[in-house]
Every structure is written in C-alpha cells, then in structure tokens.
Scaffold this motif. Structure first.
Motif, PDB file in Angstrom:
ATOM      1  N   MET A  29       0.715  -1.208  -0.062  1.00 47.20           N
ATOM      2  CA  MET A  29      -0.076   0.134  -0.075  1.00 47.20           C
ATOM      3  C   MET A  29       0.848   1.234  -0.011  1.00 47.20           C
ATOM      4  O   MET A  29       1.865   1.254   0.673  1.00 47.20           O
ATOM      5  CB  MET A  29      -0.803   0.051   1.364  1.00 47.20           C
ATOM      6  CG  MET A  29      -1.917   1.199   1.302  1.00 47.20           C
ATOM      7  SD  MET A  29      -3.079   1.036   2.697  1.00 47.20           S
ATOM      8  CE  MET A  29      -2.298  -0.023   4.048  1.00 47.20           C
ATOM      9  N   LYS A  31       0.686   5.771  -0.031  1.00 45.40           N
ATOM     10  CA  LYS A  31      -0.286   7.023   0.182  1.00 45.40           C
ATOM     11  C   LYS A  31      -0.122   7.763  -1.161  1.00 45.40           C
ATOM     12  O   LYS A  31       1.119   8.121  -1.502  1.00 45.40           O
ATOM     13  CB  LYS A  31       0.360   7.853   1.396  1.00 45.40           C
ATOM     14  CG  LYS A  31      -0.502   8.893   1.715  1.00 45.40           C
ATOM     15  CD  LYS A  31      -0.219   9.330   3.183  1.00 45.40           C
ATOM     16  CE  LYS A  31      -1.085  10.345   3.584  1.00 45.40           C
ATOM     17  NZ  LYS A  31      -0.682  10.760   5.171  1.00 45.40           N
ATOM     18  N   SER A  32      -1.020   8.294  -1.840  1.00 45.82           N
ATOM     19  CA  SER A  32      -1.154   8.822  -3.217  1.00 45.82           C
ATOM     20  C   SER A  32      -1.048  10.398  -2.583  1.00 45.82           C
ATOM     21  O   SER A  32      -0.818  10.893  -1.581  1.00 45.82           O
ATOM     22  CB  SER A  32      -2.383   8.873  -3.636  1.00 45.82           C
ATOM     23  OG  SER A  32      -3.505   9.254  -2.869  1.00 45.82           O
ATOM     24  N   ASP A  34      -2.883  12.765  -2.974  1.00 45.35           N
ATOM     25  CA  ASP A  34      -4.040  13.467  -2.511  1.00 45.35           C
ATOM     26  C   ASP A  34      -4.261  12.798  -1.147  1.00 45.35           C
ATOM     27  O   ASP A  34      -5.216  13.290  -0.163  1.00 45.35           O
ATOM     28  CB  ASP A  34      -5.095  13.394  -3.148  1.00 45.35           C
ATOM     29  CG  ASP A  34      -5.851  12.028  -3.511  1.00 45.35           C
ATOM     30  OD1 ASP A  34      -4.994  11.087  -2.914  1.00 45.35           O
ATOM     31  OD2 ASP A  34      -6.733  11.886  -4.280  1.00 45.35           O
ATOM     32  N   GLY A  35      -3.539  11.981  -0.428  1.00 46.71           N
ATOM     33  CA  GLY A  35      -3.354  11.344   0.924  1.00 46.71           C
ATOM     34  C   GLY A  35      -4.183  10.170   0.995  1.00 46.71           C
ATOM     35  O   GLY A  35      -4.255   9.695   1.986  1.00 46.71           O
ATOM     36  N   ARG A  36      -4.819   9.804  -0.105  1.00 47.83           N
ATOM     37  CA  ARG A  36      -5.591   8.246  -0.048  1.00 47.83           C
ATOM     38  C   ARG A  36      -4.625   7.198  -0.048  1.00 47.83           C
ATOM     39  O   ARG A  36      -3.461   7.286  -0.645  1.00 47.83           O
ATOM     40  CB  ARG A  36      -6.219   8.452  -1.114  1.00 47.83           C
ATOM     41  CG  ARG A  36      -7.562   9.265  -1.169  1.00 47.83           C
ATOM     42  CD  ARG A  36      -8.532   9.054  -2.467  1.00 47.83           C
ATOM     43  NE  ARG A  36      -7.819   9.201  -3.701  1.00 47.83           N
ATOM     44  CZ  ARG A  36      -7.689   8.387  -4.734  1.00 47.83           C
ATOM     45  NH1 ARG A  36      -8.435   7.463  -4.717  1.00 47.83           N
ATOM     46  NH2 ARG A  36      -6.925   8.789  -5.649  1.00 47.83           N
ATOM     47  N   PHE A  37      -4.863   6.114   0.548  1.00 47.04           N
ATOM     48  CA  PHE A  37      -3.902   4.944   0.418  1.00 47.04           C
ATOM     49  C   PHE A  37      -4.471   3.952  -0.798  1.00 47.04           C
ATOM     50  O   PHE A  37      -5.554   3.855  -0.795  1.00 47.04           O
ATOM     51  CB  PHE A  37      -4.010   4.109   1.878  1.00 47.04           C
ATOM     52  CG  PHE A  37      -3.416   4.712   3.013  1.00 47.04           C
ATOM     53  CD1 PHE A  37      -2.171   4.608   3.023  1.00 47.04           C
ATOM     54  CD2 PHE A  37      -3.994   5.870   3.839  1.00 47.04           C
ATOM     55  CE1 PHE A  37      -1.314   5.369   4.060  1.00 47.04           C
ATOM     56  CE2 PHE A  37      -3.258   6.396   4.839  1.00 47.04           C
ATOM     57  CZ  PHE A  37      -2.007   6.143   4.885  1.00 47.04           C
ATOM     58  N   VAL A  38      -3.585   3.405  -1.569  1.00 48.31           N
ATOM     59  CA  VAL A  38      -3.776   2.865  -2.562  1.00 48.31           C
ATOM     60  C   VAL A  38      -2.956   1.469  -2.382  1.00 48.31           C
ATOM     61  O   VAL A  38      -2.075   1.462  -2.184  1.00 48.31           O
ATOM     62  CB  VAL A  38      -3.275   3.557  -3.763  1.00 48.31           C
ATOM     63  CG1 VAL A  38      -3.626   2.775  -5.127  1.00 48.31           C
ATOM     64  CG2 VAL A  38      -3.881   4.869  -3.933  1.00 48.31           C
ATOM     65  N   ARG A  39      -4.075   0.309  -2.421  1.00 48.49           N
ATOM     66  CA  ARG A  39      -3.405  -0.730  -2.474  1.00 48.49           C
ATOM     67  C   ARG A  39      -3.096  -1.412  -3.838  1.00 48.49           C
ATOM     68  O   ARG A  39      -3.580  -1.139  -4.764  1.00 48.49           O
ATOM     69  CB  ARG A  39      -4.313  -1.823  -1.778  1.00 48.49           C
ATOM     70  CG  ARG A  39      -4.742  -1.477  -0.244  1.00 48.49           C
ATOM     71  CD  ARG A  39      -5.823  -2.556   0.273  1.00 48.49           C
ATOM     72  NE  ARG A  39      -6.131  -2.396   1.664  1.00 48.49           N
ATOM     73  CZ  ARG A  39      -5.287  -2.585   2.503  1.00 48.49           C
ATOM     74  NH1 ARG A  39      -4.145  -3.469   2.589  1.00 48.49           N
ATOM     75  NH2 ARG A  39      -5.768  -2.285   3.881  1.00 48.49           N
TER      76      ARG A  39
END
Length: 108
Positions: A29, A31-32, A34-39
């Motif tokens: 995972m 962190k993008s 924009d602060g989102r977590f991407v798996r």
C-alpha cells in the motif's frame, strides 16, 4: 541473510535461465499525492512469478525461520489447485532447481 537479500539473489539466478520469464511481484500500500491509501498486488501472492516451460511457478522467498502467513497458505492452495507450481525457497539455488524442474520435469 535478510529476505530482501535472498530475493535479490533469486532474481539474479532465475534471470540467468534462458527462456524463462520472471518478475518481482510486489504487494502493499502507498499513500497517494492526495493523501489516499492505494493498495496494489494480491495479498498472499508469491514474491516472484515465473513462466518456465509453459508452466506457472510462484516462488515465495523466506529466511530460514520464515513461515507462510495464512493468506500465503491460501494462495498456495489456490495456485496448486489450478495446476500451478508453488514453492517456498530459502536461497537462490533452491529457486533455480524449482524452475529447472518446471522446465524439464523428470528429464533432469
């Protein structure tokens, strides 16, 4: 030796075999921006995926004390049920032998 070091040696060893397609299969995972977590990747899937002699081979790299997680055990079962080869390897030579056996079977 650390798992990352073993993995590096495995990739070099497997990469030396003509006619073999192999790649590092990362999961995790990030962190993008924009602060989102991407798996990414499939949890439990093997560290190295290999196509050898027309066969799927999954190699899970572990240290001498390393053990499969429940997700890894589940993935191994699914792989083998689908006709794939799955192996836990603890050094580059073991990985090499698994791949060579997949390519040549009983001819070795």
């Amino acid at each position: 030796m650390k798992e990352a070091e073993i993995l590096s040696e495995v990739m070099i060893e497997i990469g030396s075999i003509p006619g073999v397609l192999a790649w590092r299969n990362n999961t995790g995972m990030i962190k993008s921006a924009d602060g989102r977590f991407v798996r990414f990747g499939t949890p439990g899937s093997p560290d190295v995926i290999v196509i050898a002699g027309g066969k799927f081979v999954g190699l899970e790299v572990k240290t001498e004390r390393g053990r499969l997680s429940p997700r890894q055990r589940k993935w191994r079962g699914a792989c083998e049920a689908a006709g794939g080869i799955y192996a836990v390897v603890r050094d580059a030579h073991s990985a090499f032998m698994v791949v060579m056996d997949a390519m040549h079977g009983d001819d070795m």
